[in-house]
Design a protein around this motif. Structure first.
Motif, PDB file in Angstrom:
ATOM      1  N   PHE A 391       0.867  -1.182   0.000  1.00  0.00           N
ATOM      2  CA  PHE A 391       0.000   0.000   0.000  1.00  0.00           C
ATOM      3  C   PHE A 391       0.900   1.227   0.000  1.00  0.00           C
ATOM      4  O   PHE A 391       1.836   1.300   0.795  1.00  0.00           O
ATOM      5  N   ARG A 450      -4.112  -0.954  -5.911  1.00  0.00           N
ATOM      6  CA  ARG A 450      -3.496  -0.517  -4.645  1.00  0.00           C
ATOM      7  C   ARG A 450      -2.375  -1.452  -4.202  1.00  0.00           C
ATOM      8  O   ARG A 450      -1.674  -1.171  -3.245  1.00  0.00           O
ATOM      9  N   ASN A 461      -7.136   4.343  -9.346  1.00  0.00           N
ATOM     10  CA  ASN A 461      -7.670   3.640  -8.170  1.00  0.00           C
ATOM     11  C   ASN A 461      -8.407   2.362  -8.567  1.00  0.00           C
ATOM     12  O   ASN A 461      -8.734   2.161  -9.737  1.00  0.00           O
TER      13      ASN A 461
END
Ligand code: BG6
Length: 491
Positions: A391, A450, A461
């Motif tokens: 992440f 991600r 995203n």
């Protein structure tokens, strides 16, 4: 200094995970276009439509029900459709690779951009032009392309209408594709890889519910790819004697969990099934002795012609490449502590730590793998994938530019570079290193954005939103320094 002069530092991507433009300029669909997003706990699904019009989705390793056809359905998100739109951003992205000092860029050609269904007589000119432009752009900066011919994306028509890789006739279609690109890009490319992580074919079915029939199909699938790979090697050498062609193996270092002789044996058999089976055929040009045991375990009888065996013998690869992310612990004992990883399940190793996606962090395993493999084949080796899927948080840096403080990624890579250095000192002929996802891209395993690997952050995203803007992470400057010092400065 351990790293030899001319060492090929760089990064790696795959067409289906970065290009996007899935239906642009005549490209045909591949299975990866019908894969939804998933997570570490939920599988990516393949969406399909039945002849009666009913629609559904199944985990990717299960395959669609008899009679169903893959389809793009309303209400699902397909992350590979746009990916990071490298198709339209390649100039900007290659300029960033050049700024880091890349010597080599590993990428793949999407077969269905060249032959949309696979059966056309003439290639799609727009597809040929796209890759020519990419190679010319790389040439501008003195970056060598390392080109994978197949990275998980057979044209869907071949898969669905012609029986895919289980059908021996698919070899001829691949031959045509390979001949086209080997001829077209002569002078622009020197190094090729045939099939990405070819050994995952077996590991993949074991993620689902394997039956003897599924094993038979998987071993036949592999055999046909071995023959296609051997053809490509032979063809490449005929078309341009300067061409070098390598295999590409999903490299996982396997360890026995305990000293129980049953675990030691199980571990050895795991190496044979998951790692050596493909490497031996592609490097030595013939099946190893243990192949018989593997086939017998599932009553597998393969269709192998005398000509196939002659072709394999004539097409061993010039060099060995592999991906390395993790090791795996093998045991015959009952253990509740199971972990998943790159297409494999194993026992949790108490001496290691794990990534957020459960992959074992084990830099020493890379040295172990390099030394073992070099000893077995004595061919030049490249690590063509390595990296930490993590992440990332995009923040404003001191200079006012958006960035990611990714020390965890730098630490991971540094430890792996150290182990490569030791392997070279120990005599391994390691000639290149391309980190995976040098620019953020769609995860193959989970379809997530991600799960990021890059030195370059892409504003995209999981829900498909984002500006596609590119930002340099802290690791960008670190890798630039590593390359500039040829691995001497990894601080
Ligand atoms: C390898 C593949 O399996 O590992 C890549 O060759 C893939 O295509 C990479 O992206 C990392 O796996 P993941 O699931 O984190 O994308």
């Amino acid at each position: 200094m351990a790293f030899p002069e001319g060492f090929l530092w760089g990064g790696a991507t795959a067409a289906n995970q970065c290009e996007g433009a899935w239906d642009v300029d005549g490209r045909g669909p591949a299975e990866t276009d019908m894969l939804t997003g998933g997570t570490v706990n939920t599988p990516r699904m393949l969406t399909y439509r039945m002849p009666d019009g009913t629609e559904g989705a199944v985990p990717q390793w299960e395959g669609v029900p008899e009679g169903g056809r893959l389809a793009v359905l309303d209400g699902y998100l397909y992350p590979n459709h746009d990916a990071i739109d490298f198709y339209h951003h390649y100039k900007e992205d290659i300029a960033l690779f050049a700024e880091m000092g890349f010597k080599q860029y590993r990428m793949s050609i999407s077969w269905s951009r060249i032959y949309p269904t696979g059966i056309e007589d003439e290639p799609n000119q727009a597809g040929l032009d796209f890759y020519r432009n990419v190679f010319l752009e790389l040439q501008k900066y003195g970056i060598e392309p390392l080109v994978t011919m197949w990275h998980f994306d057979t044209p869907n028509y071949i898969e669905e209408e012609l029986g895919g890789w289980e059908n021996h006739d698919t070899i001829a279609l691949f031959d045509k594709y390979a001949r086209t690109i080997l001829t077209e890009y002569k002078g622009l490319v020197k190094n090729w890889l045939t099939f990405n992580e070819i050994n995952n074919t077996i590991a993949f079915i074991e993620m689902g519910h394997p039956t003897d029939e599924k094993y038979r199909a998987a071993y036949q699938h592999l055999h046909n790819k071995f023959v296609a790979s051997a053809h490509a090697v032979k063809m490449a050498h005929e078309i341009d004697p300067a061409y070098k062609v390598g295999c590409m193996i999903c490299g996982i270092a396997n360890y026995p969990l305990t000293p129980d002789p049953d675990d030691i044996l199980a571990n050895r058999y795991q190496w044979e099934k998951n790692i050596f089976y493909c490497g031996d055929v592609q490097c030595k040009g013939k099946y190893p002795t243990f192949a018989k045991r593997l086939w017998n375990e599932h009553g597998v009888e393969l269709e192998i012609t005398e000509q196939d065996l002659a072709d394999l013998a004539e097409g061993p690869v010039d060099f060995y490449t592999f991906s390395y992310y993790m090791s795996n612990a093998v045991t015959t004992h009952q253990t509740d502590d199971q972990v998943g990883g790159n297409f494999v399940m194993g026992a949790k190793n108490p001496y290691l730590t794990y990534s957020d996606w459960g992959w074992a962090l084990d830099p020493k395993g890379l040295r172990y793998y390099l030394e073992l493999i070099y000893d077995r084949y004595e061919k030049p080796i490249m690590v063509v994938e390595n990296g930490l899927g993590a992440f990332d948080e995009l923040v404003e840096g001191e200079d006012g530019q958006m960035t990611v403080h990714d020390d965890y990624r730098i630490d991971y890579l540094r430890e792996h570079v150290k182990e490569m250095e030791i392997a070279i000192e120990d005599g391994v002929d390691l000639v290149g290193y391309t980190t995976w996802g040098c620019i953020d891209l769609v995860s193959a395993g989970t379809g997530e954005m991600r799960k990021r690997y890059g030195f370059i952050y892409v504003d995209k995203n999981d829900d498909g939103t984002g500006t596609m803007a590119r930002y340099k992470k802290d690791s960008f400057a670190w890798y630039k320094k590593v390359i500039a010092s040829n691995g001497a400065d990894i601080a």
